[in-house]
Design an enzyme around this catalytic site. Structure first.
Site, PDB file in Angstrom:
ATOM      1  N   HIS A 134       0.831  -1.199   0.000  1.00 26.73           N
ATOM      2  CA  HIS A 134       0.000   0.000   0.000  1.00 26.73           C
ATOM      3  C   HIS A 134       0.866   1.249   0.000  1.00 26.73           C
ATOM      4  O   HIS A 134       1.914   1.296   0.657  1.00 26.73           O
ATOM      5  CB  HIS A 134      -0.896   0.031   1.243  1.00 26.73           C
ATOM      6  CG  HIS A 134      -2.115  -0.836   1.140  1.00 26.73           C
ATOM      7  ND1 HIS A 134      -3.105  -0.604   0.206  1.00 26.73           N
ATOM      8  CD2 HIS A 134      -2.503  -1.921   1.865  1.00 26.73           C
ATOM      9  CE1 HIS A 134      -4.061  -1.523   0.360  1.00 26.73           C
ATOM     10  NE2 HIS A 134      -3.719  -2.324   1.347  1.00 26.73           N
ATOM     11  N   CYS A 203       0.528   1.873  -5.444  1.00 24.87           N
ATOM     12  CA  CYS A 203      -0.476   2.686  -6.146  1.00 24.87           C
ATOM     13  C   CYS A 203      -0.003   4.120  -6.359  1.00 24.87           C
ATOM     14  O   CYS A 203       0.836   4.635  -5.637  1.00 24.87           O
ATOM     15  CB  CYS A 203      -1.784   2.698  -5.354  1.00 24.87           C
ATOM     16  SG  CYS A 203      -2.623   1.114  -5.303  1.00 24.87           S
ATOM     17  N   ARG A 212       0.005   2.779 -11.277  1.00 26.67           N
ATOM     18  CA  ARG A 212       0.946   2.053 -10.440  1.00 26.67           C
ATOM     19  C   ARG A 212       2.336   2.641 -10.601  1.00 26.67           C
ATOM     20  O   ARG A 212       2.700   3.107 -11.688  1.00 26.67           O
ATOM     21  CB  ARG A 212       0.992   0.570 -10.819  1.00 26.67           C
ATOM     22  CG  ARG A 212      -0.313  -0.182 -10.605  1.00 26.67           C
ATOM     23  CD  ARG A 212      -0.617  -0.398  -9.137  1.00 26.67           C
ATOM     24  NE  ARG A 212      -1.828  -1.194  -8.966  1.00 26.67           N
ATOM     25  CZ  ARG A 212      -3.044  -0.691  -8.846  1.00 26.67           C
ATOM     26  NH1 ARG A 212      -3.218   0.619  -8.893  1.00 26.67           N
ATOM     27  NH2 ARG A 212      -4.086  -1.476  -8.690  1.00 26.67           N
TER      28      ARG A 212
END
Length: 235
Positions: A134, A203, A212
């Site tokens: 993340h 991300c 990405r």
């Protein structure tokens, strides 16, 4: 009219309070829980390694579809789904930065650490050892991902060996459908032949997921844990 105005005002206040609480949950509480979960995963790994003794962990090798030749005599124990098997260190992100690496990239797995893409190479093995994390929420493990630069070290250990990778390219921006970035020889990385590679993905933008960010690295060196920490981790 006063009743209507009062009712609308109270509803707006309530809605505002709910929004504030949600923001606090996203920005703070998920991070607290994730940090605790990641610490627990690392502690569990250290306990496991201590119980097994040095040299008890499975030796690294190619996984299916990740550069291993057909009929290979190498036998390896598969990583357990959703379970930790390594710890990653990236000095560029801080000398106290360390995260567990778990098998799989399911939502629940990425709440507890970084996730290894199934089907990509094993740690240190021939092919492309690919890991996702993340950017924001759940501990913000890759919050500072854009700061990574060519030559930076990415160090991992499985309890018996230190693996030091060196970044060759990135951060490279692409779209989520660009799955070639985790191929055994990723075409856009600049690599042209099979090797022992690492791909990190997260991300972009920071609070979105429309794109990405990717970095690619090659395995630069290995050493047994008995030899002490690799040079890249020494202050």
């Amino acid at each position: 009219m006063r009743v209507v105005v009062r009712t609308v005002s109270e509803l707006c206040i309530t809605a505002g309070a709910v929004i504030v609480l949600f923001v606090v949950y996203v920005l703070f509480w998920t991070g607290v829980r994730a940090d605790r979960a990641m610490d627990d995963q690392i502690d569990a790994l250290h306990d496991q390694w201590a119980r097994q003794g040095r040299g008890a962990a499975p030796s690294p090798g190619p996984s299916a579809g990740a550069g291993g030749g057909a009929g290979s005599a190498v036998r390896v124990t598969p990583y357990g789904d959703g379970r930790p098997f390594a710890v990653m260190y990236i000095p560029r992100l801080g000398f106290t930065w360390n995260k567990p690496v778990l098998e799989g990239t399911a939502t629940g797995t990425l709440k507890k650490g970084l996730g290894h893409y199934r089907g990509t190479a094993r740690l240190g093995g021939t092919g492309n050892f690919s890991v996702a994390g993340h950017r924001r929420t759940y501990g913000d493990p890759f919050k500072d991902f854009p700061e990574l630069r060519r030559g930076d070290a990415v160090v991992l250990t499985d309890g018996t060996t230190w693996f030091t990778y060196r970044i060759d390219k990135g951060p490279y921006k692409t779209v989520p459908s660009d799955v070639e970035v985790i191929d055994a020889v990723p075409r856009k990385s600049g690599y042209t032949r099979p090797g022992r590679y690492l791909t990190l993905t997260t991300c972009d933008p920071e609070w979105g997921h429309s794109h990405r960010l990717i970095v690619w690295a090659h395995l630069d060196s290995t050493q047994p844990v008995e030899a002490g920490e690799p040079r890249a981790l020494r202050r």
